[in-house]
Design an enzyme around this catalytic site. Sequence first.
Site, mmCIF file in Angstrom:
data_model
loop_
_atom_site.group_PDB
_atom_site.id
_atom_site.type_symbol
_atom_site.label_atom_id
_atom_site.label_comp_id
_atom_site.label_asym_id
_atom_site.label_seq_id
_atom_site.Cartn_x
_atom_site.Cartn_y
_atom_site.Cartn_z
ATOM 1 N N ALA A 70 31.714 46.097 37.965
ATOM 2 C CA ALA A 70 30.920 47.056 37.208
ATOM 3 C C ALA A 70 31.728 47.495 35.992
ATOM 4 C CB ALA A 70 30.589 48.257 38.091
ATOM 5 N N GLY A 114 31.785 44.520 41.714
ATOM 6 C CA GLY A 114 30.352 44.284 41.563
ATOM 7 C C GLY A 114 30.026 42.835 41.225
ATOM 8 N N GLU A 117 29.920 41.164 44.475
ATOM 9 C CA GLU A 117 28.721 41.656 45.170
ATOM 10 C C GLU A 117 27.456 41.010 44.612
ATOM 11 O OE1 GLU A 117 29.795 45.746 44.371
ATOM 12 O OE2 GLU A 117 30.007 46.142 46.512
ATOM 13 N N GLU A 137 38.051 47.506 44.372
ATOM 14 C CA GLU A 137 37.663 48.883 44.058
ATOM 15 C C GLU A 137 38.706 49.898 44.506
ATOM 16 O OE1 GLU A 137 35.679 46.556 45.272
ATOM 17 O OE2 GLU A 137 33.664 46.702 44.413
HETATM 18 N N1 DAK Z 1 34.875 46.823 33.142
HETATM 19 C C1 DAK Z 1 35.056 46.893 31.810
HETATM 20 N N2 DAK Z 1 35.909 46.131 31.120
HETATM 21 C C2 DAK Z 1 36.625 45.225 31.817
HETATM 22 C C3 DAK Z 1 36.489 45.086 33.213
HETATM 23 C C4 DAK Z 1 35.560 45.933 33.888
HETATM 24 N N3 DAK Z 1 35.293 45.845 35.202
HETATM 25 N N4 DAK Z 1 37.330 44.114 33.612
HETATM 26 C C5 DAK Z 1 37.946 43.659 32.517
HETATM 27 N N5 DAK Z 1 37.542 44.324 31.438
HETATM 28 C C6 DAK Z 1 37.984 44.160 30.055
HETATM 29 C C7 DAK Z 1 39.400 44.659 29.866
HETATM 30 O O1 DAK Z 1 39.411 46.051 29.713
HETATM 31 C C8 DAK Z 1 39.801 43.908 28.628
HETATM 32 O O2 DAK Z 1 39.227 44.559 27.524
HETATM 33 P P1 DAK Z 1 40.133 44.837 26.167
HETATM 34 O O3 DAK Z 1 41.289 45.597 26.625
HETATM 35 O O4 DAK Z 1 40.485 43.430 25.716
HETATM 36 O O5 DAK Z 1 39.184 45.556 25.271
HETATM 37 C C9 DAK Z 1 39.111 42.585 28.782
HETATM 38 O O6 DAK Z 1 38.067 42.784 29.737
HETATM 39 C C10 DAK Z 1 40.029 41.503 29.336
HETATM 40 O O7 DAK Z 1 40.641 42.005 30.500
HETATM 41 P P2 DAK Z 1 42.218 41.955 30.727
HETATM 42 O O8 DAK Z 1 42.954 42.056 29.434
HETATM 43 O O9 DAK Z 1 42.538 42.953 31.771
HETATM 44 O O10 DAK Z 1 42.375 40.474 31.267
HETATM 45 P P3 DAK Z 1 43.425 39.919 32.348
HETATM 46 O O11 DAK Z 1 43.209 38.445 32.388
HETATM 47 O O12 DAK Z 1 44.791 40.450 32.090
HETATM 48 O O13 DAK Z 1 42.958 40.570 33.747
HETATM 49 C C11 DAK Z 1 41.314 41.128 35.444
HETATM 50 C C12 DAK Z 1 41.703 40.189 34.267
HETATM 51 C C13 DAK Z 1 39.894 40.776 35.867
HETATM 52 C C14 DAK Z 1 42.256 40.867 36.625
HETATM 53 C C15 DAK Z 1 41.435 42.606 34.988
HETATM 54 O O14 DAK Z 1 40.680 42.762 33.789
HETATM 55 C C16 DAK Z 1 40.914 43.585 35.980
HETATM 56 O O15 DAK Z 1 41.567 43.913 36.972
HETATM 57 N N6 DAK Z 1 39.686 44.094 35.747
HETATM 58 C C17 DAK Z 1 39.091 45.107 36.592
HETATM 59 C C18 DAK Z 1 38.575 44.498 37.860
HETATM 60 C C19 DAK Z 1 37.981 45.532 38.765
HETATM 61 O O16 DAK Z 1 38.628 46.519 39.164
HETATM 62 N N7 DAK Z 1 36.709 45.367 39.105
HETATM 63 C C20 DAK Z 1 36.031 46.278 40.009
HETATM 64 C C21 DAK Z 1 35.355 47.355 39.167
HETATM 65 S S1 DAK Z 1 34.581 48.573 40.186
HETATM 66 C C22 DAK Z 1 27.471 50.404 42.576
HETATM 67 C C23 DAK Z 1 27.468 49.060 42.499
HETATM 68 C C24 DAK Z 1 28.621 48.367 42.192
HETATM 69 C C25 DAK Z 1 29.760 49.026 41.881
HETATM 70 C C26 DAK Z 1 29.798 50.385 41.937
HETATM 71 C C27 DAK Z 1 28.648 51.080 42.288
HETATM 72 N N8 DAK Z 1 26.283 51.148 42.897
HETATM 73 C C28 DAK Z 1 25.036 50.394 43.040
HETATM 74 C C29 DAK Z 1 26.284 52.550 43.109
HETATM 75 C C30 DAK Z 1 30.915 48.223 41.511
HETATM 76 C C31 DAK Z 1 32.094 48.740 41.173
HETATM 77 C C32 DAK Z 1 33.095 47.847 40.601
HETATM 78 O O17 DAK Z 1 32.890 46.677 40.380
#
Ligand code: DAK
Length: 265
Positions: A70, A114, A117, A137
């Site tokens: 997300a 997400g 998911e 998460e």
């Molecule tokens: N959101 C927004 N931007 C993101 C992102 C995300 N989830 N993941 C990556 N980016 C962006 C980074 O901020 C970066 O942007 P800039 O800094 O260049 O502007 C760009 O994508 C490239 O990312 P990285 O520079 O970090 O690239 P790396 O190769 O170094 O790392 C990575 C890739 C995927 C390992 C890393 O970006 C990372 O850890 N990203 C976050 C992954 C994460 O935590 N995902 C889970 C998010 S929480 C719900 C339904 C669903 C959800 C919640 C509620 N309901 C129905 C109520 C879901 C929640 C989630 O998914």
Amino acid sequence: MSSYECIITAVHGDGPRKTALITLNRPKALNALSDPLFDELGEALLAFDADDSIGCIVLTGSERAFAAGADIPTLAQHDFQSAVRTDMITRNWEHILRVKKPVIAAVAGFALGGGCELAMMCDFIIAADTAKFGQPEVKLGVTPGAGGTQRLPRAVGKAKAMDLLLTARMMDATEAERSGLVSRVVPADKLLEETLAAAEAINGFSAPALQLIKELVNRSFESGLKEGVTSERRVFHAVFGTDDQREGMDAFLNKRPPVFKHGKR
Ligand code: DAK
């Protein structure tokens, strides 16, 4: 081609029933799943589901990411009250579950949070050898919100799901296939070709039969074995009332390819 901003849609194939390809397209954010993206995705999915010329839908991302979760900047704006009051990102996340046609996820790169998911909401996942799955998460101080604690254990078992959910580690494509999350792993440069070929095979089959099979398999995840098998028996009896059943069996008996009507008269 489409006029969407966060997704790209296209239609593939030259048979009577074609494949809709939906590509998530927020490359700068690794296809992070924003509200506008889900609005567009829901609209495209339901439109393709209603289009009789489409047999099957493929959902994919980029080489680098199917979706990295997300959109974290959007999530970060919420507190408990706004999350409850706005029914935070629930409104448009599950349109995909209303789609009656088969939906295949073609996953390369990251499928996290997400993103994982969303892939699990598809009927099956074909993974590139570059794919990485995870539910990280907990690193953000939150729990999964779109089925990660429910569909992942059903797919890979409790031990593997707990390992992934509690440690936030990523699982590569080989491990994902071994543990049952993905149906097959293919070289990254063949991902689309292989997935479209699977879709093409599906497109040749009877649409009502496909829809009923999908419904029954999904029911097996949502109910007990006895209820699931009873539903299966009843549906099996019911398909003997379809033209496609007569056609499929007649074609076999007469050693010819079937020509399905897909539920049309
Ligand atoms: N959101 C927004 N931007 C993101 C992102 C995300 N989830 N993941 C990556 N980016 C962006 C980074 O901020 C970066 O942007 P800039 O800094 O260049 O502007 C760009 O994508 C490239 O990312 P990285 O520079 O970090 O690239 P790396 O190769 O170094 O790392 C990575 C890739 C995927 C390992 C890393 O970006 C990372 O850890 N990203 C976050 C992954 C994460 O935590 N995902 C889970 C998010 S929480 C719900 C339904 C669903 C959800 C919640 C509620 N309901 C129905 C109520 C879901 C929640 C989630 O998914």
